[in-house]
Design a protein around this motif. Sequence first.
Motif, PDB file in Angstrom:
ATOM      1  N   VAL A 318      -4.203 -10.948  10.557  1.00 44.38           N
ATOM      2  CA  VAL A 318      -2.739 -10.809  10.583  1.00 44.38           C
ATOM      3  C   VAL A 318      -2.410  -9.383  10.170  1.00 44.38           C
ATOM      4  CG1 VAL A 318      -0.555 -11.524   9.555  1.00 44.38           C
ATOM      5  CG2 VAL A 318      -2.319 -13.232  10.047  1.00 44.38           C
ATOM      6  N   GLU A 319      -1.722  -8.670  11.029  1.00 44.90           N
ATOM      7  CA  GLU A 319      -1.325  -7.302  10.714  1.00 44.90           C
ATOM      8  C   GLU A 319       0.194  -7.234  10.639  1.00 44.90           C
ATOM      9  OE1 GLU A 319      -1.174  -3.254  13.186  1.00 44.90           O
ATOM     10  OE2 GLU A 319      -3.199  -3.746  12.560  1.00 44.90           O
ATOM     11  N   THR A 320       0.676  -6.573   9.604  1.00 39.64           N
ATOM     12  CA  THR A 320       2.115  -6.374   9.450  1.00 39.64           C
ATOM     13  C   THR A 320       2.341  -5.012   8.824  1.00 39.64           C
ATOM     14  OG1 THR A 320       4.148  -7.386   8.620  1.00 39.64           O
ATOM     15  CG2 THR A 320       2.216  -7.443   7.178  1.00 39.64           C
ATOM     16  N   GLN A 321       3.571  -4.691   8.486  1.00 38.00           N
ATOM     17  CA  GLN A 321       3.834  -3.420   7.814  1.00 38.00           C
ATOM     18  C   GLN A 321       3.147  -3.399   6.463  1.00 38.00           C
ATOM     19  OE1 GLN A 321       8.126  -3.736   7.867  1.00 38.00           O
ATOM     20  NE2 GLN A 321       8.300  -2.177   9.468  1.00 38.00           N
ATOM     21  N   GLN A 322       2.733  -2.216   6.046  1.00 35.71           N
ATOM     22  CA  GLN A 322       2.011  -2.089   4.780  1.00 35.71           C
ATOM     23  C   GLN A 322       2.813  -2.674   3.615  1.00 35.71           C
ATOM     24  OE1 GLN A 322       0.445   1.821   4.014  1.00 35.71           O
ATOM     25  NE2 GLN A 322       0.360   1.507   1.823  1.00 35.71           N
ATOM     26  N   ALA A 323       4.121  -2.429   3.613  1.00 29.42           N
ATOM     27  CA  ALA A 323       4.957  -2.901   2.509  1.00 29.42           C
ATOM     28  C   ALA A 323       5.044  -4.423   2.476  1.00 29.42           C
ATOM     29  CB  ALA A 323       6.356  -2.300   2.614  1.00 29.42           C
ATOM     30  N   ARG A 324       4.746  -5.090   3.587  1.00 26.67           N
ATOM     31  CA  ARG A 324       4.877  -6.547   3.655  1.00 26.67           C
ATOM     32  C   ARG A 324       3.518  -7.243   3.664  1.00 26.67           C
ATOM     33  NH1 ARG A 324       8.802  -8.714   8.041  1.00 26.67           N
ATOM     34  NH2 ARG A 324       9.068 -10.305   6.446  1.00 26.67           N
ATOM     35  N   ARG A 325       2.435  -6.470   3.458  1.00 28.38           N
ATOM     36  CA  ARG A 325       1.106  -7.082   3.513  1.00 28.38           C
ATOM     37  C   ARG A 325       0.910  -8.136   2.425  1.00 28.38           C
ATOM     38  NH1 ARG A 325      -4.501  -5.422   2.956  1.00 28.38           N
ATOM     39  NH2 ARG A 325      -4.017  -4.607   0.863  1.00 28.38           N
ATOM     40  N   ASP A 326       1.353  -7.844   1.183  1.00 30.53           N
ATOM     41  CA  ASP A 326       1.191  -8.810   0.096  1.00 30.53           C
ATOM     42  C   ASP A 326       1.955 -10.090   0.389  1.00 30.53           C
ATOM     43  OD1 ASP A 326      -0.440  -7.060  -1.202  1.00 30.53           O
ATOM     44  OD2 ASP A 326       1.091  -6.344  -2.608  1.00 30.53           O
ATOM     45  N   LEU A 327       3.156  -9.948   0.938  1.00 33.82           N
ATOM     46  CA  LEU A 327       3.944 -11.122   1.309  1.00 33.82           C
ATOM     47  C   LEU A 327       3.213 -11.940   2.367  1.00 33.82           C
ATOM     48  CD1 LEU A 327       6.536 -12.839   1.390  1.00 33.82           C
ATOM     49  CD2 LEU A 327       7.451 -11.192   3.059  1.00 33.82           C
ATOM     50  N   ALA A 328       2.672 -11.254   3.380  1.00 34.35           N
ATOM     51  CA  ALA A 328       1.941 -11.954   4.443  1.00 34.35           C
ATOM     52  C   ALA A 328       0.719 -12.668   3.875  1.00 34.35           C
ATOM     53  CB  ALA A 328       1.527 -10.960   5.525  1.00 34.35           C
ATOM     54  N   ALA A 329      -0.008 -11.994   2.954  1.00 33.45           N
ATOM     55  CA  ALA A 329      -1.195 -12.613   2.361  1.00 33.45           C
ATOM     56  C   ALA A 329      -0.825 -13.854   1.571  1.00 33.45           C
ATOM     57  CB  ALA A 329      -1.919 -11.599   1.476  1.00 33.45           C
ATOM     58  N   ARG A 330       0.277 -13.780   0.790  1.00 30.52           N
ATOM     59  CA  ARG A 330       0.702 -14.944   0.012  1.00 30.52           C
ATOM     60  C   ARG A 330       1.091 -16.099   0.925  1.00 30.52           C
ATOM     61  NH1 ARG A 330       3.428 -11.057  -3.115  1.00 30.52           N
ATOM     62  NH2 ARG A 330       5.427 -11.616  -2.166  1.00 30.52           N
ATOM     63  N   ARG A 331       1.809 -15.801   1.986  1.00 33.30           N
ATOM     64  CA  ARG A 331       2.231 -16.870   2.900  1.00 33.30           C
ATOM     65  C   ARG A 331       1.028 -17.481   3.612  1.00 33.30           C
ATOM     66  NH1 ARG A 331       7.966 -15.081   5.767  1.00 33.30           N
ATOM     67  NH2 ARG A 331       9.176 -14.935   3.837  1.00 33.30           N
ATOM     68  N   CYS A 332       0.074 -16.650   4.001  1.00 36.11           N
ATOM     69  CA  CYS A 332      -1.144 -17.176   4.630  1.00 36.11           C
ATOM     70  C   CYS A 332      -1.894 -18.074   3.662  1.00 36.11           C
ATOM     71  CB  CYS A 332      -2.050 -16.027   5.081  1.00 36.11           C
ATOM     72  SG  CYS A 332      -1.451 -15.108   6.511  1.00 36.11           S
ATOM     73  N   SER A 333      -2.008 -17.620   2.430  1.00 36.35           N
ATOM     74  CA  SER A 333      -2.718 -18.415   1.424  1.00 36.35           C
ATOM     75  C   SER A 333      -2.011 -19.739   1.177  1.00 36.35           C
ATOM     76  CB  SER A 333      -2.830 -17.615   0.125  1.00 36.35           C
ATOM     77  OG  SER A 333      -3.570 -18.324  -0.843  1.00 36.35           O
ATOM     78  N   THR A 334      -0.684 -19.705   1.101  1.00 40.21           N
ATOM     79  CA  THR A 334       0.083 -20.929   0.892  1.00 40.21           C
ATOM     80  C   THR A 334      -0.067 -21.878   2.073  1.00 40.21           C
ATOM     81  OG1 THR A 334       1.703 -19.748  -0.466  1.00 40.21           O
ATOM     82  CG2 THR A 334       2.379 -21.864   0.472  1.00 40.21           C
TER      83      THR A 334
END
Length: 636
Positions: A318-334
């Motif tokens: 999953v690739e997104t903007q650098q500033a939103r990477r942590d958000l994407a990782a948390r949502r993927c983990s959830t």
Amino acid sequence: MPTLGSLPSEKPRLELTFAANGSRHAQAAEITAVVTVTPEQLLEDGVPSALPDGSLVLITGTSPFRLRGRITTVLELLLQRMSRDGSTALAVSAAPGARQPFPAAIADRAARLGIALLITSAPTESWEGVQEEIQQSRLMFAERCAAQLSSLVQELPAQLADAQAMQRIADWLARVLACQVLVSEPERVLAASPATDAEQLAQAIIRQSVDGILPETLSGPHTQLISLAPASADTVLAVARKTPFDEADLRLLRHAAKLLGLVDQAHREYRAASYASHAARSAAFELLLDGEVAKARRVMANLAPGLLEPETARVFVVETQQARRDLAARRCSTSVGQQALVVPDPRDERRTLIVHPVRSDDDTGADVSAELTRLVGALGPPSLLGGSGVYSMALLADALNEAITAQKFAALQPSSVALSVHGSDLVSLLPQAEAQHWARRLLHPLMHDETQWESMRETLPAALAYPYTVAARRLRLHRNTVMRRASRAAELMRMDFASISDRIAVALAMELVTQPEASVSPRPTGSEPPSLALLLAAPQVNAWAQTLLRPVQADRRDLLSTALAWLTFDTHVEPAARALDLSEATVRSHLRALEGHMQRDLATLAGVRDLQFSLHVVTGQPDLRSDRPGLSVVAR
């Protein structure tokens, strides 16, 4: 709740004044009850056996202090009992303007015991109902405190990961107590309400850090600084307002400080646990990339028992903007963290990597891929999702390369998703404007007459992909009609449909011009259309071809030579076997292996097309006959 200091102003009819011991501490003492006695009762019955904690004892009637001897002794006993039972004050009735009615001995005794002495010049009737009013006030106060504490508890986070919990408690305090709130540790502010720091709070914290002390009140009577210890010894709650804090406010602050301390401690422990979990998952992922599957399983054994036990897996990126990477990782983990290993990519600050173990041949990871597709759609552009096929756990490095390549292809898809390079559609990877130009030039002899084009557009795709008998049945036409139209098309375009290369080129051109999103852009004046080879030289097509053939090249058998010979002889096995000096059974075995590695059905024209084009991109062979001027018809 009434205090000795507030009672005279709240109930002026009582005409209460301090006769002695009217210190600030005494004025802050809360009154919980009023006990009324007369001098005669004290002399006849003696001192009451018990007094309510926080009570004010009122001696009514004529002042007894003209008397000497026995009454003084009784008053001393009364003061001792009041001190023992926690009473706050002794009041006596006196005429308006009377001097100090208490003997010096009694005043001294009261001062030593910490009991305030008061005078009331109001008639006894004025005190009627005061006890009930105090009880009602206490009840209202208790209900308000209960409501405040209940409201405060509701601000606690439902999850340890809730980063806004401390700010919500600070906002709640600021609203309930009408004050400025700052929660900080030595190097940073954790929460502030309002967001701008109060000057008084900053001064309080500076003094605390310079003096190394933590007094309860700093820089004035209206600033409070409370340590969050023992939960968080380095963190403090500082508050300030224009009006003084009463004891109820201070108790509420202390409760809030305890909750803030617990939240701070929970955040610290959660961060520590998250860091440990993140480090373990990252280590396991790196071990998988190195082929150390057994070690990766041991790392994850306690963290996620059984997660990595399957022998195969898919990888998603999953690739997104650098500033939103942590958000994407948390949502993927959830979303998929119970089924997959989710880690932020240490090599690229925009990517999140997901390893989904596949537990059986029937499990293709559809649920995980569907959830990730939904998540990327929710994140919105420019988020992208790429996926690999099913790989052995020992080959996850190859799976990651395929997923990264697919993620690049995803940028060309309307959905921003490409779940596998093998599943990527070649047509979508071609440079569209140039491909349209090439296709329309190739099909121009069929398209210049509208009536002819309608019949060709209906018949030709099926006639190129299937034997004429099968195509006729699918189109519900007579076989001769299909054969006649196909022969006419080959004649007009100077093509040989016995050649697999020519059939593939024309079928590709038909697909390009008949797809719903195909645009009819005008050809640039004087420009020649690009060749098919030039279209296939696009970087994304090169990446697609390399990934498609990588497992083929890893096979110990020379499958590429078999594929080239089979295509050279227009997909006929017998001449290909003779040219390779192999048995026909061996050639068919090689073709089945190619189908497995490439995930393509070589019994279909689309499968043969992807084999031919990927082979041409990677090796330069076979030649693309449709690109040769003057060789549209080749005899064999």
